[in-house]
Design a protein around this motif. Structure first.
Motif, mmCIF file in Angstrom:
data_model
loop_
_atom_site.group_PDB
_atom_site.id
_atom_site.type_symbol
_atom_site.label_atom_id
_atom_site.label_comp_id
_atom_site.label_asym_id
_atom_site.label_seq_id
_atom_site.Cartn_x
_atom_site.Cartn_y
_atom_site.Cartn_z
ATOM 1 N N TYR A 346 0.870 -1.185 0.000
ATOM 2 C CA TYR A 346 0.000 0.000 0.000
ATOM 3 C C TYR A 346 0.904 1.232 0.000
ATOM 4 N N ARG A 347 0.998 1.872 -1.157
ATOM 5 C CA ARG A 347 1.960 2.945 -1.372
ATOM 6 C C ARG A 347 1.299 4.311 -1.392
ATOM 7 N N THR A 348 1.962 5.294 -0.807
ATOM 8 C CA THR A 348 1.565 6.685 -1.012
ATOM 9 C C THR A 348 2.683 7.444 -1.726
ATOM 10 N N GLY A 349 3.850 6.840 -1.852
ATOM 11 C CA GLY A 349 4.981 7.500 -2.498
ATOM 12 C C GLY A 349 5.939 8.164 -1.524
ATOM 13 N N VAL A 350 5.564 8.238 -0.236
ATOM 14 C CA VAL A 350 6.431 8.947 0.732
ATOM 15 C C VAL A 350 7.787 8.248 0.869
ATOM 16 N N SER A 351 7.780 6.918 1.043
ATOM 17 C CA SER A 351 9.090 6.278 1.257
ATOM 18 C C SER A 351 9.915 6.216 -0.022
ATOM 19 N N ASP A 352 9.251 6.195 -1.184
ATOM 20 C CA ASP A 352 10.017 6.295 -2.434
ATOM 21 C C ASP A 352 10.777 7.612 -2.482
ATOM 22 N N LEU A 353 10.074 8.683 -2.084
ATOM 23 C CA LEU A 353 10.718 10.000 -2.090
ATOM 24 C C LEU A 353 11.881 10.025 -1.094
ATOM 25 N N LEU A 354 11.654 9.486 0.096
ATOM 26 C CA LEU A 354 12.712 9.478 1.116
ATOM 27 C C LEU A 354 13.938 8.737 0.587
ATOM 28 N N PHE A 355 13.684 7.591 -0.039
ATOM 29 C CA PHE A 355 14.802 6.784 -0.555
ATOM 30 C C PHE A 355 15.562 7.542 -1.639
ATOM 31 N N ARG A 356 14.829 8.212 -2.508
ATOM 32 C CA ARG A 356 15.485 8.907 -3.628
ATOM 33 C C ARG A 356 16.270 10.124 -3.188
ATOM 34 N N ARG A 357 15.763 10.816 -2.141
ATOM 35 C CA ARG A 357 16.322 12.117 -1.791
ATOM 36 C C ARG A 357 17.141 12.127 -0.498
ATOM 37 N N GLY A 358 17.233 10.971 0.175
ATOM 38 C CA GLY A 358 17.809 10.984 1.521
ATOM 39 C C GLY A 358 19.228 10.462 1.608
ATOM 40 N N LEU A 359 19.915 10.870 2.678
ATOM 41 C CA LEU A 359 21.274 10.415 2.939
ATOM 42 C C LEU A 359 21.477 10.344 4.455
ATOM 43 N N CYS A 360 22.165 9.279 4.910
ATOM 44 C CA CYS A 360 22.537 9.154 6.326
ATOM 45 C C CYS A 360 23.945 9.724 6.522
ATOM 46 N N LEU A 361 24.117 10.497 7.569
ATOM 47 C CA LEU A 361 25.422 11.092 7.870
ATOM 48 C C LEU A 361 26.004 10.473 9.147
ATOM 49 N N PRO A 362 27.330 10.469 9.275
ATOM 50 C CA PRO A 362 27.970 9.866 10.444
ATOM 51 C C PRO A 362 27.517 10.515 11.754
#
Ligand SMILES: *Cc1c(COP(=O)(O)O)cnc(C)c1O
Length: 384
Positions: A346-362
């Motif tokens: 069940y998709r709304t697109g929110v996690s797709d956006l997070l995955f495409r635009r996100g980065l984890c920092l130290p």
């Protein structure tokens, strides 16, 4: 300069003392007094008497599902935006994960969607899902009040994946203590480590005893070996528990460090247009900020990705890598993983956006304020 890692484990220095004492007494065994002590000390920290130490967070989730009687033909509603270890145990027990999208404030399970999905699964299968599995991504509590309210209304138990959320709080209460079961991880890259390990927070003494039984090969109380259900070898080793006991001593200090690092990133990046540092949505949330996470740009919510982060994000990741800084894209949603292609989603697109635009920092215990300034300077100069 040494490479700056996301969350490199750091010893307190006391681990060796606990291990020496254990070895002096020949306690190099799967279970032993340090496991019992570690469970007690962890329980005191969390405010519960019913903690079972295990060999991994993944095992904790698996045992929680078994203890709830989830099995073949059942469905479990799981947060799609997470590490595969949250969802794989649903398959271990022969059940089907129903993957649901995140909401944009916490990045965790969307409570409104949860209710719609419960009703839709009942319509489609004639059955109510057997459990709900929300995750505290990067330590951020999910919308606990609302998720628990929906779960309670439909009588569905909650298994909290708090593997990344040790020490995080929601309304002043520790994560992992809200659901029927709560899973923690002490893998080498988490808030504290046992070199590999986990724990399951159980609702009562009876449930904890059942979990210990399943985790030690399900040996029935007979003088000989008698087995009536399938068991597992999932308990923590005594030597690993020694490391855990020493790590618990520095847990408050490490949590303060993660939060200090987060505050500094927020301060240094606050007026960089096109970079958004993910912070606590409001004062009820108190994340441990296991990792600092950022979003780049202002892409539209609702578009689906082609399986990889956006090029701008990848370019920044490479630039930071050249500067000897380890960063990583956010978790790729399970509903975009080939292995879960056939799971209801069940998709709304929110996690797709997070995955495409996100980065984890130290953000680990070795990351210094100077490291954060160095990282923030590079991000500022790269993002125009
Ligand atoms: C690390 C992690 C797990 C699994 O823990 P292990 O101890 O590595 O088995 C599960 N869920 C999430 C979200 C995690 O980050």
């Amino acid at each position: 300069m040494e490479r700056i890692l996301l969350c490199k484990p750091r010893m307190s220095g006391r681990e060796i003392d606990y291990i020496k004492d254990a070895l002096a007494e020949d306690w190099a065994v799967p279970l032993g007094p340090d496991v019992t002590a570690f469970e007690k000390e962890l329980g005191e920290y969390l405010g519960t008497d019913h903690v079972v130490a295990l060999n991994a967070g993944t095992s904790a989730i698996h045992l929680a599902l078994l203890a709830l009687g989830v099995g073949q033909g059942d469905e479990v509603i799981a947060q799609s935006m997470t590490f595969a270890a949250s969802v794989n145990p649903i398959r271990y027990v022969g059940a089907t994960p129903v993957l649901i999208d995140s909401e944009p404030r916490t990045w965790n399970m969307n409570p409104e969607l949860l209710e719609e999905v419960i009703l839709d699964r009942e319509r489609v299968t004639g059955q109510r899902p057997k459990a709900i599995l929300p995750v505290a991504l990067y330590g951020m509590p999910y919308e606990i009040g609302r998720i628990m309210e929906v779960a309670g209304r439909y009588g569905i138990p909650v298994v909290e994946d708090a593997a990344e959320g040790l020490g995080s709080e929601f309304e002043g209460r520790k994560l992992g203590t809200f659901g029927q079961y709560g899973a923690l991880s002490f893998n080498g890259n988490k808030i504290i480590t046992t070199s590999g390990g986990g724990a399951l927070i159980c609702p009562d003494a009876e449930a904890a005893a059942r979990v210990k039984f399943l985790a030690t090969q399900a040996r029935e109380p007979f003088p000989y070996y008698q087995h009536e259900v399938i068991g597992y070898n999932y308990r923590l080793s005594n030597i690993s528990a020694c490391i855990g006991r020493a790590q618990l001593e520095v847990l408050p200090e490490y949590l303060a460090h993660h939060r200090m690092v987060q505050d500094l990133y927020q301060e240094l990046l606050k007026d960089v247009a096109g970079v958004e540092v993910h912070g606590n949505p409001d004062s009820r949330f108190d994340s441990n900020f296991w990792l600092c996470t950022i979003l780049l740009g202002n892409a539209d919510c609702g578009t689906l990705n082609d399986g990889a982060p956006d090029s701008e994000v990848e370019a920044l990741r490479r630039r930071l890598d050249e500067a000897r800084i380890e960063t990583r894209p956010l978790w790729k949603p399970m509903y975009d993983q080939p292995v879960y292609a056939d799971a209801p989603a069940y998709r709304t697109g929110v996690s797709d956006l997070l995955f495409r635009r996100g980065l984890c920092l130290p953000a680990g215990p070795y990351v210094t304020p100077d490291n954060v300034r160095y990282i923030a300077d590079i991000i500022r100069s790269e993002i125009k």
